[in-house]
Write a protein that holds these residues in place. Structure first.
Motif, PDB file in Angstrom:
ATOM      1  N   TYR A   1       0.807  -1.221   0.000  1.00  0.00           N
ATOM      2  CA  TYR A   1       0.000   0.000   0.000  1.00  0.00           C
ATOM      3  C   TYR A   1       0.842   1.274   0.000  1.00  0.00           C
ATOM      4  CZ  TYR A   1      -3.723  -3.233   1.116  1.00  0.00           C
ATOM      5  OH  TYR A   1      -4.609  -4.273   1.059  1.00  0.00           O
ATOM      6  N   VAL A   2       2.170   1.130  -0.037  1.00  0.00           N
ATOM      7  CA  VAL A   2       3.052   2.295   0.037  1.00  0.00           C
ATOM      8  C   VAL A   2       3.326   2.821  -1.371  1.00  0.00           C
ATOM      9  CG1 VAL A   2       5.376   3.035   0.670  1.00  0.00           C
ATOM     10  CG2 VAL A   2       4.098   1.488   2.178  1.00  0.00           C
ATOM     11  N   ASP A   3       3.446   4.164  -1.499  1.00  0.00           N
ATOM     12  CA  ASP A   3       3.696   4.725  -2.826  1.00  0.00           C
ATOM     13  C   ASP A   3       5.095   4.341  -3.312  1.00  0.00           C
ATOM     14  OD1 ASP A   3       4.668   6.887  -0.863  1.00  0.00           O
ATOM     15  OD2 ASP A   3       5.529   7.489  -2.778  1.00  0.00           O
ATOM     16  N   LEU A   4       5.221   4.229  -4.627  1.00  0.00           N
ATOM     17  CA  LEU A   4       6.422   3.658  -5.223  1.00  0.00           C
ATOM     18  C   LEU A   4       7.670   4.480  -4.951  1.00  0.00           C
ATOM     19  CD1 LEU A   4       4.973   2.402  -8.621  1.00  0.00           C
ATOM     20  CD2 LEU A   4       5.029   1.294  -6.384  1.00  0.00           C
ATOM     21  N   GLY A   5       7.545   5.807  -4.927  1.00  0.00           N
ATOM     22  CA  GLY A   5       8.693   6.672  -4.671  1.00  0.00           C
ATOM     23  C   GLY A   5       9.308   6.396  -3.309  1.00  0.00           C
TER      24      GLY A   5
ATOM     25  N   ALA B   1      13.644   4.012  -0.054  1.00  0.00           N
ATOM     26  CA  ALA B   1      13.978   3.088   1.013  1.00  0.00           C
ATOM     27  C   ALA B   1      14.991   2.044   0.508  1.00  0.00           C
ATOM     28  CB  ALA B   1      12.724   2.391   1.526  1.00  0.00           C
ATOM     29  N   LEU B   2      14.877   1.694  -0.765  1.00  0.00           N
ATOM     30  CA  LEU B   2      15.834   0.750  -1.357  1.00  0.00           C
ATOM     31  C   LEU B   2      17.230   1.377  -1.422  1.00  0.00           C
ATOM     32  CD1 LEU B   2      14.190  -1.033  -4.412  1.00  0.00           C
ATOM     33  CD2 LEU B   2      15.633  -2.109  -2.685  1.00  0.00           C
ATOM     34  N   VAL B   3      17.286   2.612  -1.923  1.00  0.00           N
ATOM     35  CA  VAL B   3      18.572   3.294  -2.073  1.00  0.00           C
ATOM     36  C   VAL B   3      19.228   3.500  -0.701  1.00  0.00           C
ATOM     37  CG1 VAL B   3      19.688   5.462  -2.763  1.00  0.00           C
ATOM     38  CG2 VAL B   3      17.914   4.428  -4.210  1.00  0.00           C
ATOM     39  N   ASP B   4      18.432   3.843   0.302  1.00  0.00           N
ATOM     40  CA  ASP B   4      18.959   4.141   1.641  1.00  0.00           C
ATOM     41  C   ASP B   4      19.082   2.908   2.521  1.00  0.00           C
ATOM     42  OD1 ASP B   4      18.954   6.722   0.842  1.00  0.00           O
ATOM     43  OD2 ASP B   4      17.156   7.326   1.956  1.00  0.00           O
TER      44      ASP B   4
END
Ligand SMILES: [Zn+2]
Ligand SMILES: [Zn+2]
Lengths: 201, 201
Positions: free
Chosen positions: A187-191, A196-199
């Motif tokens: 349910y979280v927006d893609l941005g 979160a992936l990068v960090d």
């Protein structure tokens, strides 16, 4: 309706769907029989077909109709990264960000001690075996990214996996806390997911 | 999941159920395939069986597996009263009161001009034919009780039926509107109180 055996059985069968109570089940049965018998027969076929065809990928454990799923077969993906998610919907959310090019392991569940769901129930050994697999004498997986949900159960699951993998000397990271605490990935927006992936820590 | 054809088809088929969006359909498909394939196959059979067996009662139009439903066959019921309801669930609610011993006619819908649902769509002619049926040269039905819901559409349906039946010289009554048993006046909406005043006995 008490004497109406087939209808009663249909209502009971529909109640086995998650989130469907007796009122919803009656409404569904009524709708299908009155307005959409074609849809009812279509659903029956889809259920039978999926039960017959859908199995688990030997490598990542997700649903697939093949021995090894298309994602795991994709030679363009980075085989040194393994992202652990709870279920296929979470994997889809990560894929849609386009920010991840490694492989996945889909737990198909999460640890939930209060509900009696332990490591065996979600097949953690399968994950460890996957990570321990040697290719040309060395581990193929060099980084495990824990992308379980940021709920109490998802955090517990991540913690248990992290402990087991650190003992193995595997590099373990967790999605950054850019993802709002208490929410579920799908349910979280893609941005937010991409950041979160990068960090990831 | 894009390459997973059987799973995608199952999600699409589940979406034809009323009130089920894409997220719910995915959750249902996931649950069935991961935790309850037996339930999925059971549901498939129940759907096929109901579609094959359930038809409409010749007399009252409700769902039944027989030519004439058990209620219409029941010789202890008063055949001079006919209660008109929107759907089988409403009929069940009336039956559970134990306060009615006549027969029923189940519209299997309601008039809804805004949605393009007219008299033909809910088979009003079938109701009129039922009422006009002569037994030993006279109408068997002497009172028609309109028990459609007290919504705008239910009221419209009741009104249209009442007009048609009055032209036929049939005695037509409507369930009383009023204050629900067990409720306190200060919490009852004003429209209901106003109707209870007008319909006072
Ligand atoms: Zn796979
Ligand atoms: Zn009947």
């Amino acid at each position: 309706m008490a004497e109406n055996h087939s209808l009663e059985l249909l209502v009971q069968a529909l109640r086995r769907l998650p989130g469907v109570g007796v009122k919803s089940a009656q409404r569904m049965a009524f709708h299908l029989l009155q307005h959409d018998r074609e849809g009812a027969l279509h659903l029956a076929q889809a259920l039978q077909h999926a039960c017959a065809e859908v199995k688990h990928c030997t490598l990542c454990h997700t649903f697939t109709e093949d021995e090894i799923c298309p994602t795991c077969r994709d030679v363009r993906r980075d085989r040194s990264q393994l992202c652990v998610v709870e279920n296929p919907a979470d994997q889809s959310a990560l894929e849609r960000t386009g920010a991840y090019k490694g492989l996945y392991f889909v737990l198909m569940g999460k640890l939930s001690p209060l509900d009696g769901v332990g490591p065996r129930d979600i097949g953690l050994q399968k994950l460890f075996d996957r990570i321990d697999t040697l290719v040309d004498g060395a581990r193929e997986v060099r980084e495990v990214i824990l992308a379980t949900n940021f709920t109490a159960e998802g955090e517990t699951t991540a913690h248990v996996i992290a402990q087991a993998l650190k003992a193995r000397g595997v590099n373990v990271t967790r999605l950054a806390r850019g993802v709002p605490v208490g929410s579920e990935l799908e349910y979280v927006d893609l941005g937010t997911i991409a950041h979160a992936l990068v960090d990831r820590r």
